[in-house]
Design a protein around this motif. Sequence first.
Motif, PDB file in Angstrom:
ATOM      1  N   UNK A 133     -14.601   0.434  -2.833  1.00  0.00           N
ATOM      2  CA  UNK A 133     -15.304   1.003  -3.987  1.00  0.00           C
ATOM      3  C   UNK A 133     -14.934   0.272  -5.272  1.00  0.00           C
ATOM      4  N   UNK A 134     -13.643  -0.004  -5.463  1.00  0.00           N
ATOM      5  CA  UNK A 134     -13.212  -0.707  -6.671  1.00  0.00           C
ATOM      6  C   UNK A 134     -13.770  -2.122  -6.710  1.00  0.00           C
ATOM      7  N   UNK A 135     -13.762  -2.809  -5.576  1.00  0.00           N
ATOM      8  CA  UNK A 135     -14.303  -4.171  -5.540  1.00  0.00           C
ATOM      9  C   UNK A 135     -15.798  -4.162  -5.863  1.00  0.00           C
ATOM     10  N   UNK A 136     -16.533  -3.225  -5.293  1.00  0.00           N
ATOM     11  CA  UNK A 136     -17.966  -3.135  -5.557  1.00  0.00           C
ATOM     12  C   UNK A 136     -18.227  -2.836  -7.033  1.00  0.00           C
ATOM     13  N   UNK A 166      -8.901  -2.987  -7.187  1.00  0.00           N
ATOM     14  CA  UNK A 166      -9.343  -3.102  -5.798  1.00  0.00           C
ATOM     15  C   UNK A 166      -8.473  -4.062  -5.009  1.00  0.00           C
ATOM     16  N   UNK A 167      -8.089  -5.169  -5.645  1.00  0.00           N
ATOM     17  CA  UNK A 167      -7.211  -6.138  -4.993  1.00  0.00           C
ATOM     18  C   UNK A 167      -5.844  -5.515  -4.716  1.00  0.00           C
ATOM     19  N   UNK A 168      -5.320  -4.758  -5.672  1.00  0.00           N
ATOM     20  CA  UNK A 168      -4.033  -4.095  -5.472  1.00  0.00           C
ATOM     21  C   UNK A 168      -4.099  -3.120  -4.301  1.00  0.00           C
ATOM     22  N   UNK A 169      -5.156  -2.327  -4.250  1.00  0.00           N
ATOM     23  CA  UNK A 169      -5.319  -1.371  -3.152  1.00  0.00           C
ATOM     24  C   UNK A 169      -5.449  -2.078  -1.806  1.00  0.00           C
ATOM     25  N   UNK A 170      -6.213  -3.175  -1.779  1.00  0.00           N
ATOM     26  CA  UNK A 170      -6.385  -3.921  -0.520  1.00  0.00           C
ATOM     27  C   UNK A 170      -5.077  -4.555  -0.079  1.00  0.00           C
ATOM     28  N   UNK A 184      -7.425   4.163   3.755  1.00  0.00           N
ATOM     29  CA  UNK A 184      -6.813   2.856   3.513  1.00  0.00           C
ATOM     30  C   UNK A 184      -7.793   1.847   2.910  1.00  0.00           C
ATOM     31  N   UNK A 185      -9.051   1.864   3.353  1.00  0.00           N
ATOM     32  CA  UNK A 185      -9.981   0.809   2.943  1.00  0.00           C
ATOM     33  C   UNK A 185     -11.007   1.213   1.882  1.00  0.00           C
ATOM     34  N   UNK A 186     -11.479   2.435   1.906  1.00  0.00           N
ATOM     35  CA  UNK A 186     -12.548   2.815   0.985  1.00  0.00           C
ATOM     36  C   UNK A 186     -12.177   2.694  -0.498  1.00  0.00           C
ATOM     37  N   UNK A 187     -10.948   3.053  -0.930  1.00  0.00           N
ATOM     38  CA  UNK A 187     -10.644   2.864  -2.361  1.00  0.00           C
ATOM     39  C   UNK A 187     -10.771   1.413  -2.814  1.00  0.00           C
TER      40      UNK A 187
END
Length: 141
Positions: free
Chosen positions: A123-126, A29-33, A117-120
Motif C-alpha cells: 500500500x505504501x509503495x503504491x 514502504x521500503x522500510x516495511x518491506x 507482513x506484505x500489505x502495508x
Amino acid sequence: MSHRAGNLTRRLPEKTGAFLVGLYVLSLGYREASLALRLRRRGLTAEGTVVENVRCTGANGPSWAPVVSFTDRAGNQVEFTPSMRGPGVGLSTGRTVEVIYLPEASPDARVNTWQHLLLPSLFAAFAGVALIAFALLFVVL
C-alpha cells in the motif's frame, strides 16, 4: 493553460510537496518491506493473543485496532498493534495468532500472515508511486 485547469492546479497540493511526500511514503514502504524480509529470514515465532480491540478515529471514521500480546524468548511481555486493519485482516479479541519478531527488536513484531507482513509495504509503495507520478505529471503539463 485553460481557466479550468488553472483553477484545479491552485487547489491541488504543491507539486514539489507531493513529490517529497511521495518519496517519504515510498521510503516507509521500503522500510516495511525490508522489515518483513528480515522477519522472514531471522525472525522468531511466538504465540500471541489478541487482548483487546481499541477504537481509533481516522480520516475514514472510527475503526478498531487489535492489541496483540506475547512473551518473547527473554521472558518480556510485549504488546503491539498491527498496522494492517480493516475488513479481512481484523482480529477478534481472545484469538490466538502466530507472531514473528526479531530478538533484538521485539516491539517491531508482526502477525505472521502474508496480509500483515506484505500489505502495508505494498500500500505504501503504491501510494508513494502514485504521488510521485501525480507530481511529475503536473510538472510536464
